[in-house]
Design a protein around this motif. Structure first.
Motif, PDB file in Angstrom:
ATOM      1  N   GLN A 128       0.833  -1.203   0.000  1.00 43.71           N
ATOM      2  CA  GLN A 128       0.000   0.000   0.000  1.00 43.71           C
ATOM      3  C   GLN A 128       0.872   1.259   0.000  1.00 43.71           C
ATOM      4  O   GLN A 128       1.725   1.432   0.877  1.00 43.71           O
ATOM      5  CB  GLN A 128      -0.933   0.005   1.209  1.00 43.71           C
ATOM      6  CG  GLN A 128      -1.955  -1.121   1.184  1.00 43.71           C
ATOM      7  CD  GLN A 128      -3.119  -0.833   2.108  1.00 43.71           C
ATOM      8  OE1 GLN A 128      -4.043  -0.101   1.787  1.00 43.71           O
ATOM      9  NE2 GLN A 128      -3.054  -1.428   3.293  1.00 43.71           N
ATOM     10  N   ILE A 129       0.625   2.099  -1.000  1.00 44.11           N
ATOM     11  CA  ILE A 129       1.385   3.344  -1.169  1.00 44.11           C
ATOM     12  C   ILE A 129       0.438   4.523  -0.960  1.00 44.11           C
ATOM     13  O   ILE A 129      -0.566   4.666  -1.674  1.00 44.11           O
ATOM     14  CB  ILE A 129       2.011   3.427  -2.575  1.00 44.11           C
ATOM     15  CG1 ILE A 129       2.790   2.148  -2.905  1.00 44.11           C
ATOM     16  CG2 ILE A 129       2.891   4.675  -2.679  1.00 44.11           C
ATOM     17  CD1 ILE A 129       3.977   1.890  -2.018  1.00 44.11           C
ATOM     18  N   ALA A 130       0.751   5.379  -0.005  1.00 43.98           N
ATOM     19  CA  ALA A 130      -0.097   6.536   0.300  1.00 43.98           C
ATOM     20  C   ALA A 130       0.272   7.720  -0.588  1.00 43.98           C
ATOM     21  O   ALA A 130       1.456   7.988  -0.828  1.00 43.98           O
ATOM     22  CB  ALA A 130       0.047   6.918   1.770  1.00 43.98           C
ATOM     23  N   VAL A 131      -0.749   8.432  -1.075  1.00 45.54           N
ATOM     24  CA  VAL A 131      -0.550   9.640  -1.883  1.00 45.54           C
ATOM     25  C   VAL A 131      -1.637  10.643  -1.514  1.00 45.54           C
ATOM     26  O   VAL A 131      -2.643  10.284  -0.890  1.00 45.54           O
ATOM     27  CB  VAL A 131      -0.641   9.333  -3.401  1.00 45.54           C
ATOM     28  CG1 VAL A 131       0.465   8.387  -3.835  1.00 45.54           C
ATOM     29  CG2 VAL A 131      -2.016   8.757  -3.751  1.00 45.54           C
ATOM     30  N   GLN A 132      -1.429  11.894  -1.908  1.00 45.50           N
ATOM     31  CA  GLN A 132      -2.485  12.898  -1.755  1.00 45.50           C
ATOM     32  C   GLN A 132      -3.340  12.890  -3.009  1.00 45.50           C
ATOM     33  O   GLN A 132      -2.834  12.969  -4.126  1.00 45.50           O
ATOM     34  CB  GLN A 132      -1.905  14.290  -1.518  1.00 45.50           C
ATOM     35  CG  GLN A 132      -2.977  15.347  -1.267  1.00 45.50           C
ATOM     36  CD  GLN A 132      -2.393  16.709  -0.933  1.00 45.50           C
ATOM     37  OE1 GLN A 132      -1.179  16.900  -0.979  1.00 45.50           O
ATOM     38  NE2 GLN A 132      -3.255  17.652  -0.602  1.00 45.50           N
ATOM     39  N   SER A 133      -4.631  12.809  -2.819  1.00 46.25           N
ATOM     40  CA  SER A 133      -5.562  12.693  -3.935  1.00 46.25           C
ATOM     41  C   SER A 133      -5.481  13.893  -4.875  1.00 46.25           C
ATOM     42  O   SER A 133      -5.447  15.049  -4.439  1.00 46.25           O
ATOM     43  CB  SER A 133      -6.996  12.565  -3.400  1.00 46.25           C
ATOM     44  OG  SER A 133      -7.923  12.465  -4.444  1.00 46.25           O
ATOM     45  N   GLY A 134      -5.446  13.608  -6.180  1.00 46.38           N
ATOM     46  CA  GLY A 134      -5.460  14.659  -7.188  1.00 46.38           C
ATOM     47  C   GLY A 134      -4.116  15.281  -7.491  1.00 46.38           C
ATOM     48  O   GLY A 134      -4.041  16.236  -8.272  1.00 46.38           O
ATOM     49  N   THR A 135      -3.043  14.748  -6.916  1.00 53.67           N
ATOM     50  CA  THR A 135      -1.718  15.342  -7.097  1.00 53.67           C
ATOM     51  C   THR A 135      -0.921  14.628  -8.181  1.00 53.67           C
ATOM     52  O   THR A 135      -1.265  13.527  -8.616  1.00 53.67           O
ATOM     53  CB  THR A 135      -0.917  15.285  -5.787  1.00 53.67           C
ATOM     54  OG1 THR A 135      -0.714  13.901  -5.433  1.00 53.67           O
ATOM     55  CG2 THR A 135      -1.651  15.991  -4.655  1.00 53.67           C
ATOM     56  N   THR A 136       0.181  15.244  -8.573  1.00 51.87           N
ATOM     57  CA  THR A 136       1.084  14.597  -9.524  1.00 51.87           C
ATOM     58  C   THR A 136       1.801  13.417  -8.878  1.00 51.87           C
ATOM     59  O   THR A 136       2.243  12.506  -9.570  1.00 51.87           O
ATOM     60  CB  THR A 136       2.118  15.609 -10.062  1.00 51.87           C
ATOM     61  OG1 THR A 136       2.705  16.322  -8.959  1.00 51.87           O
ATOM     62  CG2 THR A 136       1.459  16.608 -11.001  1.00 51.87           C
ATOM     63  N   GLY A 137       1.896  13.434  -7.546  1.00 48.46           N
ATOM     64  CA  GLY A 137       2.447  12.270  -6.846  1.00 48.46           C
ATOM     65  C   GLY A 137       1.562  11.051  -7.036  1.00 48.46           C
ATOM     66  O   GLY A 137       2.062   9.933  -7.261  1.00 48.46           O
TER      67      GLY A 137
END
Length: 290
Positions: A177-186
């Motif tokens: 599981q990889i966490a990211v901020q929603s809607g970002t280029t990340g």
């Protein structure tokens, strides 16, 4: 015959009087139209750009007269965050400097989810601009205008110190599981480059890094300057294991219906670069000019 001639003379005089009255009325109407034209011309002249190319106040509109209204997601330090009840961060200082250059009062709206910002700017009526460490991308340019870039950035992979999975190959595994901020280029990078892993979109980077710290997620992908700052400030148990050279650039988001504002912001950003304002803000937040 003389009586007939006299009557005829009276009729002619009456007709002449009517014509004269109509003529005067017509002249009065013409004068009013000329006054309107002069007013419009003056208004048009006031929207011309000055000789140095800077936009005047009437080249664009703002949601509230005399104010520039900003919307952002205030959980992305050091770019934007809440310091008690106050809005703080690099982008906040850049925004206030822009307002100063434009002669407008800064007006900052309450924090929103990052992935709602572009739709809000696009629809108009609520906010004039967004400064949110927002990367200029083709997808965003299809929805809103973006200013000239004011900051360069890259992405990063952050894991807990001592973790066994630390790079792209070891993290790109089913069930990871990889966490990211929603809607970002990340998020976009993670989905493209870690297709076998489970990408978990969250509201903000603080949730993502906290989740990595507690072991909920194996890693997070986010903007390198933000991750480095947070590790220094609060997450000493985490580390950046991969710096991803994406070559991103941040810009100010503006509605496509307000191109004059984009132009004015570009002029103000250039002035801030030229007069040292941007260097000063960068030094405040990053220790040196970038």
């Amino acid at each position: 015959m003389k009586k007939h001639h006299g009557l005829l003379a009276l009729v002619v005089c009456a007709l002449l009087g009517v014509c004269l009255t109509l003529g005067l009325t017509a002249c009065g109407g013409s004068g009013s139209a000329s006054d309107d034209s002069a007013t419009k011309a003056t208004s048009t002249d006031s929207t011309d750009s000055s000789s140095d190319g800077a936009s005047t106040a009437t080249d664009y509109t703002t949601v509230t007269d005399g104010k520039l209204t900003m919307i952002s997601s205030f959980a992305f330090p050091p770019f934007e965050y809440m310091d008690g009840d106050d809005y703080a961060g690099f982008d906040v200082d850049v925004f206030k400097a822009l307002c100063d250059k434009l002669g407008l009062e800064p007006n900052i709206l309450p924090s929103v989810a990052f992935d709602t910002i572009v739709p809000t700017i696009k629809s108009g009526g609520k906010a004039d601009v967004s400064l949110a460490a927002m990367t200029i991308t083709d997808e965003r340019l299809a929805e809103v205008d973006m200013s000239d870039p004011y900051m360069d950035s890259n992405q990063s992979i952050c894991v807990k110190k001592g973790a066994s999975a630390t790079d792209v190959d070891s993290l790109n595994v089913k069930g990871t599981q990889i966490a990211v901020q929603s809607g970002t280029t990340g998020e976009a990078w993670a989905k493209e480059n870690l297709p076998n892993a489970t990408i978990v979109p969250l509201d903000d980077i603080i949730q993502a890094m906290t989740g990595v710290s507690t072991g909920l997620y194996a890693a997070c992908v986010s903007d390198l300057p933000v991750v480095k700052y947070e590790i220094e400030q609060a997450y000493s148990d985490l580390e950046v294991t991969v710096e991803i050279p994406t070559g991103e650039q941040y810009g100010v988001a503006v509605s496509k219906d307000n191109p004059g504002l984009t132009s004015a912001i570009n002029n103000a950003l250039k002035e801030m670069e030229d007069d040292g304002t941007m260097d000063s803000i960068e030094t405040t937040w990053f220790g040196s000019s970038l």
